[in-house]
Design an enzyme around this catalytic site. Structure first.
Site, PDB file in Angstrom:
ATOM      1  N   SER A 243       0.826  -1.207   0.000  1.00  0.00           N
ATOM      2  CA  SER A 243       0.000   0.000   0.000  1.00  0.00           C
ATOM      3  C   SER A 243       0.855   1.250   0.000  1.00  0.00           C
ATOM      4  O   SER A 243       1.959   1.258   0.547  1.00  0.00           O
ATOM      5  CB  SER A 243      -0.873  -0.014   1.261  1.00  0.00           C
ATOM      6  OG  SER A 243      -1.501   1.236   1.446  1.00  0.00           O
TER       7      SER A 243
ATOM      8  N   TYR B  69      -1.431  -1.210  11.036  1.00  0.00           N
ATOM      9  CA  TYR B  69      -1.764  -1.749   9.703  1.00  0.00           C
ATOM     10  C   TYR B  69      -0.648  -1.384   8.729  1.00  0.00           C
ATOM     11  O   TYR B  69      -0.091  -2.257   8.053  1.00  0.00           O
ATOM     12  CB  TYR B  69      -3.107  -1.196   9.195  1.00  0.00           C
ATOM     13  CG  TYR B  69      -3.230  -1.354   7.701  1.00  0.00           C
ATOM     14  CD1 TYR B  69      -3.025  -0.262   6.848  1.00  0.00           C
ATOM     15  CD2 TYR B  69      -3.472  -2.595   7.146  1.00  0.00           C
ATOM     16  CE1 TYR B  69      -3.068  -0.421   5.484  1.00  0.00           C
ATOM     17  CE2 TYR B  69      -3.524  -2.761   5.778  1.00  0.00           C
ATOM     18  CZ  TYR B  69      -3.316  -1.668   4.949  1.00  0.00           C
ATOM     19  OH  TYR B  69      -3.348  -1.823   3.584  1.00  0.00           O
TER      20      TYR B  69
ATOM     21  N   LYS C  52       2.469  -3.738   6.578  1.00  0.00           N
ATOM     22  CA  LYS C  52       2.824  -3.712   5.151  1.00  0.00           C
ATOM     23  C   LYS C  52       4.328  -3.481   4.994  1.00  0.00           C
ATOM     24  O   LYS C  52       4.998  -4.115   4.194  1.00  0.00           O
ATOM     25  CB  LYS C  52       2.046  -2.617   4.410  1.00  0.00           C
ATOM     26  CG  LYS C  52       0.557  -2.886   4.283  1.00  0.00           C
ATOM     27  CD  LYS C  52       0.287  -4.200   3.559  1.00  0.00           C
ATOM     28  CE  LYS C  52      -1.195  -4.504   3.451  1.00  0.00           C
ATOM     29  NZ  LYS C  52      -1.463  -5.840   2.862  1.00  0.00           N
TER      30      LYS C  52
HETATM   31  C1  WQD Z   1      -9.830   9.110   1.353  1.00  0.00           C
HETATM   32  C2  WQD Z   1     -10.103  10.581   1.611  1.00  0.00           C
HETATM   33  C3  WQD Z   1     -10.483  11.136   3.905  1.00  0.00           C
HETATM   34  C4  WQD Z   1     -14.234   8.960   4.360  1.00  0.00           C
HETATM   35  C5  WQD Z   1      -7.100   4.169   3.292  1.00  0.00           C
HETATM   36  C6  WQD Z   1      -5.983   3.421   3.936  1.00  0.00           C
HETATM   37  C7  WQD Z   1      -5.054   2.909   2.879  1.00  0.00           C
HETATM   38  C8  WQD Z   1      -5.829   2.113   1.858  1.00  0.00           C
HETATM   39  C9  WQD Z   1      -6.960   2.940   1.268  1.00  0.00           C
HETATM   40  C10 WQD Z   1      -5.671  -0.218   2.427  1.00  0.00           C
HETATM   41  C11 WQD Z   1      -9.391  11.100   2.853  1.00  0.00           C
HETATM   42  C12 WQD Z   1     -11.727  11.403   3.069  1.00  0.00           C
HETATM   43  C13 WQD Z   1     -13.069   9.488   3.831  1.00  0.00           C
HETATM   44  C14 WQD Z   1     -15.286   9.828   4.740  1.00  0.00           C
HETATM   45  C15 WQD Z   1     -13.979  11.702   4.029  1.00  0.00           C
HETATM   46  N1  WQD Z   1      -6.362   0.946   2.466  1.00  0.00           N
HETATM   47  N2  WQD Z   1     -12.954  10.837   3.664  1.00  0.00           N
HETATM   48  N3  WQD Z   1     -15.124  11.179   4.549  1.00  0.00           N
HETATM   49  O1  WQD Z   1      -7.435   7.095   4.132  1.00  0.00           O
HETATM   50  O2  WQD Z   1      -6.627   7.600   1.757  1.00  0.00           O
HETATM   51  O3  WQD Z   1      -6.566   5.266   2.607  1.00  0.00           O
HETATM   52  O4  WQD Z   1      -7.783   3.361   2.375  1.00  0.00           O
HETATM   53  O5  WQD Z   1      -4.610  -0.439   1.903  1.00  0.00           O
HETATM   54  O6  WQD Z   1      -4.095   2.089   3.512  1.00  0.00           O
HETATM   55  O7  WQD Z   1      -5.264   4.322   4.748  1.00  0.00           O
HETATM   56  O8  WQD Z   1      -8.752   6.317   2.094  1.00  0.00           O
HETATM   57  O9  WQD Z   1     -11.140   6.375   1.519  1.00  0.00           O
HETATM   58  O10 WQD Z   1     -10.482   6.404   3.976  1.00  0.00           O
HETATM   59  O11 WQD Z   1     -10.079   8.424   2.591  1.00  0.00           O
HETATM   60  O12 WQD Z   1     -13.847  12.940   3.881  1.00  0.00           O
HETATM   61  O13 WQD Z   1     -16.376   9.413   5.241  1.00  0.00           O
HETATM   62  O14 WQD Z   1     -11.504  10.765   1.846  1.00  0.00           O
HETATM   63  O15 WQD Z   1     -10.288  12.195   4.848  1.00  0.00           O
HETATM   64  O16 WQD Z   1      -8.978  12.427   2.605  1.00  0.00           O
HETATM   65  P1  WQD Z   1      -7.316   6.681   2.702  1.00  0.00           P
HETATM   66  P2  WQD Z   1     -10.193   6.829   2.581  1.00  0.00           P
END
Ligand code: WQD
Length: 341
Positions: A126, A151, A155
């Site tokens: 990741s 987590y 990785k």
């Molecule tokens: C994306 C953006 C949030 C939800 C995570 C893991 C990463 C990978 C992918 C496994 C951010 C914003 C989110 C919400 C929001 N997983 N958001 N409201 O955090 O980039 O990555 O998932 O490998 O390891 O860390 O993805 O989809 O959670 O967030 O505003 O209800 O959307 O702040 O900016 P992230 P995400």
């Protein structure tokens, strides 16, 4: 026909990769413990390819079960290893469960691969390993920073274990694929993302809000140093991502790898803000999304998107699907899942 083991093959990225492997003519055997997936996904895969993969429900933390599996399937030529716990927030609360599950299962599989005359290993990693990179876009040479969660640490440790093992096991070669943000669903809407409980990730939360399952989307902060103030990520369509796994596996099976252990960033190379994702959804669905700007989420990085040159040049792979394609398919999938309920 080469037999390939896909661990976590009933999960979101795993199931899409099984479809692409079968399309490429591989024989697929899936191991999944069903802790974060359902056996019904097998029907979805079969509906798309017409071929039901072999499935064995198995806990990869059980060393004896892993040994028995490889004794039975000693003709496995490669492994694509997705099986892992992957909720960042949960890993902070349950570090031991994450280290035992994610590292323990990896070690047991690698010990079995050591016994084979040759083995190709693809590891689901990741972009989390980079944390907030100092330079954008992010290349594979960007420094791996101290993980922000157990987590992310699993990785990083996983990559190190694989790299060090490949150095001393001449018959083992591996590629770690560092995903950016996987989104979307197969165009057939036979498979897609099935988050359990309240989705942590942005896109399933958007589609569940649009279908009425959630009141409104909370946008975690619009005071970041970005054009519209919301965080930027590289949202890659899960089908493009799945195809990259087949290409990486082929690279190893054909002996085209340059070293025994390689890493590739898998992204579109384009960053999109949270509000741009919302706008994409509204454009393709024709629906106005109910959302509210709230405070920042702990641990979020400001911006991350991939430098895709190495994957484009060395793997000969690049994404073909757009953010709109991903949002369109995610919405179609959400509607299908809910109509079944
Ligand atoms: C994306 C953006 C949030 C939800 C995570 C893991 C990463 C990978 C992918 C496994 C951010 C914003 C989110 C919400 C929001 N997983 N958001 N409201 O955090 O980039 O990555 O998932 O490998 O390891 O860390 O993805 O989809 O959670 O967030 O505003 O209800 O959307 O702040 O900016 P992230 P995400």
């Amino acid at each position: 026909m080469n037999k390939i083991l896909v661990t976590g093959g009933l999960g979101f990225i795993g199931s899409h990769t099984v479809v692409e492997l079968q399309n490429e003519g591989y024989e697929v055997v899936i191991i999944d413990d069903l802790s974060n997936s359902s056996e019904k996904v097998l029907d979805g895969i079969t509906a798309i390819t017409g071929e039901k993969p072999i499935f064995e429900k198995l806990d990869l933390k059980d060393k004896a079960d892993v040994e028995a599996f490889f004794a039975k399937h000693n003709d496995v030529k490669g492994v694509i290893h997705f099986a892992a716990s992957k909720a960042v927030g949960e890993s902070v609360k349950e570090p031991l469960m994450y280290y035992e599950n994610n590292i323990g299962s990896l070690i047991y599989i690698l010990k079995e691969l050591k016994k084979l005359s040759s083995a190709a290993f693809i590891f689901s990693s990741s972009c989390t390993v980079y944390g907030q990179a100092d330079e954008l876009p992010i290349t594979e040479n960007a420094p791996v920073k101290k993980a922000e969660s157990p987590y992310g640490n699993t990785k990083q440790i996983g990559e190190e274990i694989i790299q060090e093992t490949c150095k001393v096991v001449p018959t083992l070669k591996a590629i770690a694929l560092r995903y950016f943000n996987p989104v979307g669903a197969h165009e057939s809407v036979e498979i897609g993302e099935l988050p359990i409980g309240v989705p942590q990730n942005l896109v399933p939360f958007i589609t569940q809000t649009a279908i009425g399952l959630r009141e409104e989307l909370s946008v975690f902060g619009d005071d970041y140093p970005t054009p519209d103030g919301t965080c930027i990520r590289d949202y890659i369509h899960v089908v493009d991502l799945a195809k990259a796994h087949v290409v990486a596996l082929g690279r190893l099976l054909k002996g085209e790898n340059k070293t025994s252990y390689e890493t590739f960033n898998l992204g579109t190379g384009k960053g999109s803000s949270v509000l741009e994702v919302v706008q994409s959804f509204e454009r393709v669905s024709g629906k106005k999304l109910n959302y509210k700007i709230v405070g920042r989420r702990e641990g979020d990085i400001i911006s991350a998107y991939a430098d895709t040159n190495k994957a484009n040049n060395d793997l000969g792979w690049k994404t073909k699907l757009s953010l709109d394609d991903a949002m369109r398919s995610a919405w179609k999938w959400e509607q299908k899942v809910r109509e079944k309920e």
